[in-house]
Design a protein around this motif. Structure first.
Motif: not given
Length: 400
Positions: A158, A180-182, A199-201, A226
């Motif tokens: 992150g 707070e995210d990959e 990012t992952q989200t 993602s």
């Protein structure tokens, strides 16, 4: 161009910097090279298998004479692109599988593994120059800033970090807060002044170099899944400074404009297979963009067929707007305006009023002049009667 079947899942792809050749790293450990032409025809150039374990990442030398391949075998293989043979092997280059490799300078490579370890290499030497261990999760992507000689890294922990390759300390010069995210992918826009991270989200996080690397300055939502890969457009396109290509887990390769944010369209569709890697040929300045997912094919999409058509439409729209602006807004488009000769002695007054109208064009709407009648004096429309003003015949003053 038709899809290029490779026979196994593609982990990474790399283009020759000057020739029309693309290299693919496969799940079965093979490295396959394909030549292609402007008409979209392709043929296999060479195939080799440096390791039985998966080849996760590739990169070429500055002149394209060498190809570096690495992956789950934890070794770095140097391949001669002219002969398609392995000419050097660095065994046990990392303690964990290598996830990314990037050529930074002619005599420097950067590698990152699944444990977050980053190493700098001189291709002429067998041992690494330096190692960095400030990340604790996998290294997902690299970005090289040539003006500052800095390597920007993104990680699954992150955070984003900045490494000055000229320094001798085994620690970064800056590291962001936990997002707070990959962080999965990274690319630079606006001549390197801003950095965009996938990012992952499915959010694009924008960092501004002038404001430091502590935290992103903007977040751009919109992708349903993602964002695993990012790439810039060739600089020949007018919108390249703020337009990027995004590869997402939903299988779509999109063109996204930032500042202002706008989805320009879908460039390629991999169906239900996630897109892992995207790249533009000829050092990022070519015509073809390659995209690879979890399927066994490499998609090659012609950027000219997509973006130049849109630019042509924009040019037509702009020309129409210019032509429309040349038409006098006082009359309907295409109407022929008939004028009457002014009475004797009033020509100078009318010319003066016309010049006043040009000077006040930005302040008073010109549409109001549609209500005026040609039989009236132009100045009379603008003049206002004073409080004590009266109308008198000029002959009244002759007898005084």
């Amino acid at each position: 161009m038709p899809d290029i079947p490779v026979g196994s899942q593609i982990f990474d792809l790399a283009f020759h910097p000057t020739h029309s050749t693309v290299y693919t790293g496969l799940l079965n450990g093979k490295v396959k090279a394909f030549r292609y032409d402007e008409q979209g025809q392709h043929e296999e150039s060479f195939v080799l298998r440096p390791s039985k374990r998966s080849c996760r990442c590739l990169d070429t030398s500055e002149d394209g004479s060498h190809l570096w391949a690495t992956g789950k075998a934890k070794a770095i293989f140097t391949i001669d692109t002219a002969t398609g043979t392995v000419i050097e092997t660095r065994k046990n280059a990392h303690d964990s599988p290598v996830n990314r490799i990037k050529r930074l300078m002619p005599q420097m490579l950067g590698t990152g593994d699944d444990d977050g370890v980053i190493k700098l290499w001189d291709p002429r030497k067998s041992n690494p120059i330096r190692g960095y261990t400030h990340h604790y999760d996998f290294i997902s992507d690299f970005l090289w800033l040539d003006d500052k000689k800095q390597l920007i890294t993104t990680s699954g922990d992150g955070t984003l970090s900045v490494i000055d390759v000229r320094g001798k300390k085994p620690e970064p010069v800056a590291q962001s807060e936990d997002q707070e995210d990959e962080l999965l992918s990274i690319v630079a826009i606006r001549s390197g002044s801003k950095v965009v991270v996938g990012t992952q989200t499915g959010i694009l996080s924008v960092f501004n170099r002038s404001r430091g690397w502590g935290d992103c300055v903007d977040r751009v939502p919109g992708h349903p899944q993602s964002i695993d890969a990012l790439c810039t457009l060739p600089s020949s396109y007018p919108s390249s400074h703020s337009t990027i290509l995004t590869g997402s887990s939903d299988g779509l390769l999109r063109a996204v404009q930032l500042f202002p944010t706008k989805l320009l369209g879908v460039v390629a569709d991999h169906g239900s297979f996630p897109i892992e890697r995207i790249a533009v040929d000829l050092g990022g300045e070519g015509r073809w963009v390659g995209s690879a997912g979890h399927d066994d094919t490499l998609k090659m999409t012609d950027l000219r067929a997509i973006f130049e058509d849109e630019e042509g439409e924009e040019a037509v729209d702009e020309s129409e707007n210019v032509q429309a602006s040349d038409i006098d807004p006082q009359e309907p488009d295409g109407a022929v305006v008939e004028t009457q000769a002014p009475p004797e002695g009033t020509a100078a007054v009318i010319e003066a009023s016309d010049s006043d109208e040009d000077a006040q064009d930005s302040h008073s709407p010109r549409e109001k002049k549609r209500k005026s009648k040609s039989s009236k004096n132009a100045l009379a429309v603008r003049s206002k009667k004073a409080r004590n003003q009266i109308d008198a015949d000029p002959s009244f003053f002759q007898g005084l």
